[in-house]
Design a protein around this motif. Structure first.
Motif, mmCIF file in Angstrom:
data_model
loop_
_atom_site.group_PDB
_atom_site.id
_atom_site.type_symbol
_atom_site.label_atom_id
_atom_site.label_comp_id
_atom_site.label_asym_id
_atom_site.label_seq_id
_atom_site.Cartn_x
_atom_site.Cartn_y
_atom_site.Cartn_z
ATOM 1 N N VAL A 42 0.854 -1.195 0.000
ATOM 2 C CA VAL A 42 0.000 0.000 0.000
ATOM 3 C C VAL A 42 0.888 1.242 0.000
ATOM 4 C CG1 VAL A 42 -1.720 1.331 1.285
ATOM 5 C CG2 VAL A 42 -1.901 -1.171 1.181
ATOM 6 N N ARG A 43 1.909 1.247 0.845
ATOM 7 C CA ARG A 43 2.823 2.388 0.936
ATOM 8 C C ARG A 43 3.537 2.600 -0.400
ATOM 9 N NH1 ARG A 43 5.595 0.623 4.884
ATOM 10 N NH2 ARG A 43 4.138 1.428 6.424
ATOM 11 N N ARG A 46 1.131 4.152 -2.897
ATOM 12 C CA ARG A 46 0.903 5.565 -2.587
ATOM 13 C C ARG A 46 2.116 6.405 -2.957
ATOM 14 N NH1 ARG A 46 3.481 8.774 0.596
ATOM 15 N NH2 ARG A 46 3.488 7.367 2.359
ATOM 16 N N ALA A 53 -0.198 11.116 1.986
ATOM 17 C CA ALA A 53 -1.551 10.552 2.023
ATOM 18 C C ALA A 53 -2.582 11.610 1.639
ATOM 19 C CB ALA A 53 -1.836 9.977 3.416
ATOM 20 N N GLU A 57 -5.251 11.338 -1.343
ATOM 21 C CA GLU A 57 -6.685 11.602 -1.126
ATOM 22 C C GLU A 57 -7.220 12.572 -2.181
ATOM 23 O OE1 GLU A 57 -9.749 13.232 2.321
ATOM 24 O OE2 GLU A 57 -7.595 13.414 2.652
ATOM 25 N N ILE A 67 -5.737 5.633 4.251
ATOM 26 C CA ILE A 67 -4.435 5.261 3.695
ATOM 27 C C ILE A 67 -3.428 5.054 4.810
ATOM 28 C CG2 ILE A 67 -2.486 6.076 2.289
ATOM 29 C CD1 ILE A 67 -4.839 5.148 0.630
ATOM 30 N N TRP A 70 -4.020 1.786 6.570
ATOM 31 C CA TRP A 70 -3.554 0.656 5.753
ATOM 32 C C TRP A 70 -2.033 0.561 5.775
ATOM 33 C CZ3 TRP A 70 -6.854 1.943 0.819
ATOM 34 C CH2 TRP A 70 -8.196 1.614 1.055
ATOM 35 N N GLU A 71 -1.356 1.701 5.652
ATOM 36 C CA GLU A 71 0.109 1.702 5.623
ATOM 37 C C GLU A 71 0.708 1.290 6.963
ATOM 38 O OE1 GLU A 71 1.808 5.345 4.207
ATOM 39 O OE2 GLU A 71 0.826 5.188 2.250
ATOM 40 N N LEU A 85 -6.729 -0.238 -5.499
ATOM 41 C CA LEU A 85 -5.291 -0.026 -5.329
ATOM 42 C C LEU A 85 -4.494 -0.697 -6.448
ATOM 43 C CD1 LEU A 85 -4.990 -0.411 -1.465
ATOM 44 C CD2 LEU A 85 -4.527 1.669 -2.786
#
Length: 101
Positions: A42-43, A46, A53, A57, A67, A70-71, A85
């Motif tokens: 996830v990181r 992003r 984040a 957004e 976010i 999740w990270e 994602l």
């Protein structure tokens, strides 16, 4: 895994014996749980498309707090979020166009 000295049918027979023993509760099978969307991925997604984040957004409409959760591994993306994602990872510009429309 079968060796050269084993006959062709030995491996499947042994596998079926193992399954039957498991079914009777005589043995435990090894279980490996694989996280389909770990926090590191996830990181990475992003960071690939946004510096923060908040910027993520603004581009994609997923709240910065979500976010961040999740990270940090506090929450996991549900199946729909994982799909989004993955699409963002593959083609972020297409998702930006769709979000802007």
């Amino acid at each position: 895994m079968a060796t050269v000295n084993e006959s062709f049918g030995d491996a499947p027979v042994e596998a079926l014996r193992e399954v039957a023993a498991w079914k009777r509760g005589e043995t435990a099978l090894e279980v490996v749980n694989i996280d389909p969307m770990p926090p590191e991925r996830v990181r990475a997604i992003r960071r690939k498309v946004a510096r923060s984040a908040r910027e993520f957004e603004a581009c994609f409409g997923i709240p910065a707090s979500t976010i961040n959760n999740w990270e940090q591994g506090r929450r996991k993306p549900d199946p729909a979020a994982r799909l989004l994602l993955k699409v963002i990872e593959a083609d972020p510009e297409a998702v930006k166009r769709a979000a802007a429309a």
